[in-house]
Design a protein around this motif. Structure first.
Motif, PDB file in Angstrom:
ATOM      1  N   PHE A  83       0.822  -1.204   0.000  1.00 33.71           N
ATOM      2  CA  PHE A  83       0.000   0.000   0.000  1.00 33.71           C
ATOM      3  C   PHE A  83       0.859   1.258   0.000  1.00 33.71           C
ATOM      4  CE2 PHE A  83      -2.208  -3.374   2.180  1.00 33.71           C
ATOM      5  CZ  PHE A  83      -3.468  -3.354   1.611  1.00 33.71           C
ATOM      6  N   ASP A 137      -0.256   8.924  -0.039  1.00 33.42           N
ATOM      7  CA  ASP A 137       0.365  10.250  -0.032  1.00 33.42           C
ATOM      8  C   ASP A 137      -0.739  11.294  -0.034  1.00 33.42           C
ATOM      9  OD1 ASP A 137       1.737  12.702  -0.746  1.00 33.42           O
ATOM     10  OD2 ASP A 137       3.393  11.474  -1.476  1.00 33.42           O
ATOM     11  N   GLN A 138      -0.682  12.237   0.921  1.00 30.81           N
ATOM     12  CA  GLN A 138      -1.708  13.275   1.003  1.00 30.81           C
ATOM     13  C   GLN A 138      -1.398  14.438   0.066  1.00 30.81           C
ATOM     14  OE1 GLN A 138      -1.679  13.852   5.328  1.00 30.81           O
ATOM     15  NE2 GLN A 138      -3.804  13.186   5.402  1.00 30.81           N
ATOM     16  N   GLN A 163       5.002  13.406  -5.471  1.00 35.40           N
ATOM     17  CA  GLN A 163       5.308  12.136  -6.120  1.00 35.40           C
ATOM     18  C   GLN A 163       5.324  11.050  -5.053  1.00 35.40           C
ATOM     19  OE1 GLN A 163       5.968  11.337  -9.406  1.00 35.40           O
ATOM     20  NE2 GLN A 163       5.379  13.407  -9.990  1.00 35.40           N
ATOM     21  N   ILE A 191       9.555  -7.019  -4.496  1.00 33.57           N
ATOM     22  CA  ILE A 191      10.018  -8.246  -5.155  1.00 33.57           C
ATOM     23  C   ILE A 191       9.045  -9.354  -4.781  1.00 33.57           C
ATOM     24  CG2 ILE A 191      11.871  -9.971  -5.227  1.00 33.57           C
ATOM     25  CD1 ILE A 191      13.839  -7.639  -4.696  1.00 33.57           C
ATOM     26  N   PHE A 246       8.016  -9.675   1.964  1.00 28.97           N
ATOM     27  CA  PHE A 246       7.444  -9.891   0.633  1.00 28.97           C
ATOM     28  C   PHE A 246       8.233 -10.988  -0.087  1.00 28.97           C
ATOM     29  CE2 PHE A 246       6.718  -5.283   1.491  1.00 28.97           C
ATOM     30  CZ  PHE A 246       5.350  -5.365   1.643  1.00 28.97           C
ATOM     31  N   HIS A 277      11.390   2.869  -0.095  1.00 31.83           N
ATOM     32  CA  HIS A 277      10.266   3.797  -0.254  1.00 31.83           C
ATOM     33  C   HIS A 277       9.643   3.973   1.119  1.00 31.83           C
ATOM     34  CE1 HIS A 277      10.318   3.389  -4.721  1.00 31.83           C
ATOM     35  NE2 HIS A 277      10.890   2.252  -4.403  1.00 31.83           N
ATOM     36  N   VAL A 327       0.965  13.932   4.493  1.00 32.21           N
ATOM     37  CA  VAL A 327       1.812  12.733   4.462  1.00 32.21           C
ATOM     38  C   VAL A 327       2.522  12.681   3.112  1.00 32.21           C
ATOM     39  CG1 VAL A 327       1.735  10.194   4.312  1.00 32.21           C
ATOM     40  CG2 VAL A 327       0.423  11.395   6.079  1.00 32.21           C
ATOM     41  N   GLN A 383       5.855  10.746   0.576  1.00 34.30           N
ATOM     42  CA  GLN A 383       6.645   9.551   0.305  1.00 34.30           C
ATOM     43  C   GLN A 383       8.046   9.987  -0.098  1.00 34.30           C
ATOM     44  OE1 GLN A 383       5.864   6.195   0.378  1.00 34.30           O
ATOM     45  NE2 GLN A 383       3.912   6.714   1.346  1.00 34.30           N
ATOM     46  N   ASN A 406      -1.386  -0.472   8.472  1.00 32.88           N
ATOM     47  CA  ASN A 406      -1.996  -1.545   7.672  1.00 32.88           C
ATOM     48  C   ASN A 406      -2.243  -1.194   6.208  1.00 32.88           C
ATOM     49  OD1 ASN A 406      -2.037  -3.454   9.592  1.00 32.88           O
ATOM     50  ND2 ASN A 406      -4.185  -3.154  10.202  1.00 32.88           N
ATOM     51  N   THR A 407      -2.417   0.079   5.920  1.00 28.82           N
ATOM     52  CA  THR A 407      -2.695   0.460   4.528  1.00 28.82           C
ATOM     53  C   THR A 407      -1.665   1.455   4.020  1.00 28.82           C
ATOM     54  OG1 THR A 407      -4.193   2.194   5.279  1.00 28.82           O
ATOM     55  CG2 THR A 407      -5.184   0.065   4.736  1.00 28.82           C
ATOM     56  N   ASN A 408      -0.448   1.312   4.513  1.00 31.17           N
ATOM     57  CA  ASN A 408       0.565   2.330   4.271  1.00 31.17           C
ATOM     58  C   ASN A 408       1.934   1.720   4.521  1.00 31.17           C
ATOM     59  OD1 ASN A 408       1.963   4.722   4.143  1.00 31.17           O
ATOM     60  ND2 ASN A 408       0.419   5.841   5.314  1.00 31.17           N
ATOM     61  N   ASP A 409       2.622   1.317   3.460  1.00 30.11           N
ATOM     62  CA  ASP A 409       3.888   0.618   3.649  1.00 30.11           C
ATOM     63  C   ASP A 409       5.100   1.529   3.582  1.00 30.11           C
ATOM     64  OD1 ASP A 409       3.543  -2.307   4.022  1.00 30.11           O
ATOM     65  OD2 ASP A 409       2.327  -2.093   2.212  1.00 30.11           O
TER      66      ASP A 409
END
Ligand SMILES: [Ca+2]
Ligand SMILES: [Ca+2]
Ligand SMILES: [Ca+2]
Lengths: 158, 158, 158
Positions: free
Chosen positions: A92, A95-96, A104, A110, C44, C71, C102, C104, C136-139
């Protein structure tokens, strides 16, 4: 009698170069809809045609270990994106967005895939359109490639 | 007579390993100028010297499929960056800057290249300096590597 | 007498595909502490177990050229992150956080490693917790893989 001739030279070792799978695609619509695979229609590379722009999904043909990466422009609203493997979101990105501050957001993963597996990106949210954007001077992209083929499967293919 | 000796071991498999091309470089000036290739002068890896820090361009020596990725610090103003292949911009990254909100923008692409092709990053805009930044604790980077050599070309090289 | 039969066929050549090293991991705690390796506990891919989630470090087993990428979700405060190689920070990522925005931040690097080298991510700063976040929805993720094994070392291993 004399000893026989030497045996034949052994077979050439397994080549890594018979196993190609790579795609690199970009978004060509301004704002893709939510809760359905994002369809990338701009092609940077897709020689094996393993990325299908009709479904928006990468179709795994060669079993093995793959690398995927995406870079998304966040505009008009917050972006909430999942990378799916076979109908299940596995990663997941959130980004706000704030006015006058285009951002970006990106992700990489992987994954070990079997032939027939599918991988894609999807925006989630209540609204019809999410915050992922692209235009002529502003790309949102999705790329992937085979890192290591599964040689046990490759051996059975021969 | 006795059987002959066993044959020689076969040749090493055609390996992807004879075909190396990778570079990973960072920005060492604070704010590179617009409308000219960004010159990255900090070297993380460049053993084959396929990235030329004088021109700021990656020079393709081995034909094949390449992966490129960049991660840029957005500071002082909006960042508008293109990835060029041979004088043509093929991908665009845009990130807006707001005061006290340094950002990161990134992109990735897979491209099929011929020997002699060049790939680089360039900031576009009216002003003399763009919004791409780096300092001692803040990198802006550009990396790339050969994914799959073009074996039809490689065969002719042998 | 007659000459003996021909010898046995030689062994198959060395495969290019014996050199696998890849990992892809995510953060499972909300806010990791500063000035110590970030421990990613969501897997993963880690089939070769070269990423150790107890130390938070990638352990190089096969000498060669590696690609790493990360990331990170920037939330609660500014994020200042270093990629370390053997106790020395070699690359830096900085992204400022503002309320309700928020972000990235990401980075990539190619490094030549010897067996025994370690690579990891670490937040720096005066405070106990940095601005790297996941839920949980934000890696927030860290991935890497072997691009090219060092064949001079590989030959000695046989
Ligand atoms: Ca921004
Ligand atoms: Ca920011
Ligand atoms: Ca943001």
């Amino acid at each position: 009698g004399f000893p026989g001739n030497p045996g034949l030279k052994g077979a050439r070792g397994e080549s890594a170069l018979s196993y190609l799978s790579a795609f690199s695609v970009g978004l060509s619509e301004l704002l893709p809809p939510t809760n359905t695979p994002i369809r990338f229609n701009k092609f940077f590379y897709n020689d094996q045609r393993h990325y299908d722009d009709v479904t928006g999904k990468f179709h795994c043909v060669l079993a093995g270990v793959y690398f995927f990466t995406y870079h998304l422009t966040v505009y008009t609203k917050d972006a909430r994106v999942s990378l799916y493997k076979n109908d299940k979101p596995v990663m997941f990105t959130y980004d706000q967005y704030q006015e006058s501050n285009v951002d970006q957001a990106s992700g990489s993963i992987i994954l070990k895939l079997q032939a027939g597996d599918k991988v894609w990106l999807q925006i989630f949210g209540e609204e019809e359109f999410g915050g992922v954007y692209a235009d002529n001077t502003n790309d949102s992209t999705f790329s992937g490639f085979l890192l290591y083929p599964d040689m046990s499967v490759a051996a059975r293919r021969r």
